[in-house]
Design a protein around this motif. Sequence first.
Motif, mmCIF file in Angstrom:
data_model
loop_
_atom_site.group_PDB
_atom_site.id
_atom_site.type_symbol
_atom_site.label_atom_id
_atom_site.label_comp_id
_atom_site.label_asym_id
_atom_site.label_seq_id
_atom_site.Cartn_x
_atom_site.Cartn_y
_atom_site.Cartn_z
ATOM 1 N N MET A 1 0.853 -1.184 0.000
ATOM 2 C CA MET A 1 0.000 0.000 0.000
ATOM 3 C C MET A 1 0.890 1.235 0.000
ATOM 4 N N ALA A 3 1.946 5.425 -0.149
ATOM 5 C CA ALA A 3 1.602 6.514 0.765
ATOM 6 C C ALA A 3 0.304 7.201 0.379
ATOM 7 N N PHE A 6 -2.611 5.269 1.652
ATOM 8 C CA PHE A 6 -2.756 5.510 3.093
ATOM 9 C C PHE A 6 -3.507 6.810 3.333
ATOM 10 N N LEU A 33 -2.262 2.426 11.007
ATOM 11 C CA LEU A 33 -1.371 2.364 9.849
ATOM 12 C C LEU A 33 -0.498 1.112 9.896
ATOM 13 N N ARG A 34 -0.018 0.763 11.085
ATOM 14 C CA ARG A 34 0.809 -0.448 11.204
ATOM 15 C C ARG A 34 0.004 -1.694 10.864
ATOM 16 N N TRP A 36 -2.654 -1.876 8.820
ATOM 17 C CA TRP A 36 -2.821 -1.907 7.364
ATOM 18 C C TRP A 36 -1.557 -2.417 6.682
ATOM 19 N N GLN A 37 -0.411 -1.927 7.138
ATOM 20 C CA GLN A 37 0.838 -2.316 6.500
ATOM 21 C C GLN A 37 1.127 -3.801 6.711
ATOM 22 N N ARG A 38 0.824 -4.328 7.914
ATOM 23 C CA ARG A 38 1.028 -5.760 8.153
ATOM 24 C C ARG A 38 0.147 -6.590 7.222
ATOM 25 N N ARG A 40 -0.970 -5.686 4.278
ATOM 26 C CA ARG A 40 -0.408 -5.561 2.937
ATOM 27 C C ARG A 40 0.838 -6.442 2.778
ATOM 28 N N ASP A 41 1.701 -6.420 3.801
ATOM 29 C CA ASP A 41 2.924 -7.218 3.743
ATOM 30 C C ASP A 41 2.634 -8.718 3.713
#
Length: 387
Positions: A1, A3, A6, A33-34, A36-38, A40-41
């Motif tokens: 994802m 920026a 986001f 945000l963390r 969402w990033q997890r 996505r990762d």
Amino acid sequence: MIATEFEHRLLNVRSHYRVSPWISPRADEAPLLRSWQRCRDAGMREHESVNFELVGRAMLAELDDEWGPLVRSARPETERLASAVGGAGGVVMLFNPRGVIIDRMAHDSVVHPVLRLATRVGMNVAERCVGTTAPGIALAEGLPYLVGREAHFFANLRPFFCVAAPVDGPRGERLAALDITCYDNVPGFDVQTLVQDAALAIENRQFVPGDERVVVHFHPRAEMVDTAHEALLMVDAAGSVVGANRSACRLLNQPRGALLGRPFTQCFDRRLGALFGASLRRQGGDLVEMHSHDGLLVMARFESAPRGGTPAAAPPPSPNLAGLAPGHPAAGAPSEAEAETRLRDLELRAIHAALDAQGGNVSAAARRLGISRSTIYRRLGTPATGH
């Protein structure tokens, strides 16, 4: 994802703060945000569908064996919470640290069918399974959180609205997360405060005295002792602090890690050695003054196990309420009205005794008596909660 994605999603999330006056903008959006990033990762994509699979009986039995004691300890709080929010179509859930639902309370007659399907005991709603949710953030980050609409990672979960708070043990270990979830509905009252207060009360119920530990209840305001907002320390027979709740950490201005292992005499001007083996379960005027070493004056109550250890549970009352005798034969034959009155009194006494023996757990009391939960609610004149 990237920026810009986001930023676009955060703008949508922030717009939801205007839905209800009690929802205030969050100063720190980093946990969201963390999460969402997890997601996505982990290879998740927001337009993928989340399915809620069936739960096997073997898994339910395993959950009860492992988490039953915590569920039963929390039941007085989860039942009260379900009674408070049930009219809004919300479901109260308790999650274990792995994100599995281990208890559920709701008025199912007003719960949306999709929400009933998604909130069955045994469902795994960990972040790795369903993406970003309030209980997922509460378990991972250790703080209360609200996730609604666009804040969910997966698009097909965006009708859900959930508020969760972590439940920690006396040593700071993560025990569970408490959550209220609604579907296609944002409650008009402050759900977040209700969840946080109930989670604190569940945490406080984990402070149990024993032969080798004393529980110290304290607060600067005497009326706050024995409430969900009291401060609690657990002290072992050597005089060291082995447990502290959130309120104790705030009042003593110390992180839990700094309090654990510290001699109690380095916290307050009082020794506890003489308390072990003595019963301090008094009524009324059992509060004493203590000063912290920073000069804070508090009112305190010391709780230790009764002499000889924890008492055995009271024998169960008769399982058949209808079979209770209305009066002793030696008292003579009562009138029909007197017999009915005595029967009601005996029924109520049996119900209250069962509730006391089960720590207020209505379901367990009903099983003990051999009657339904609805019968208990009818006898006590209180509204029932579905389970």
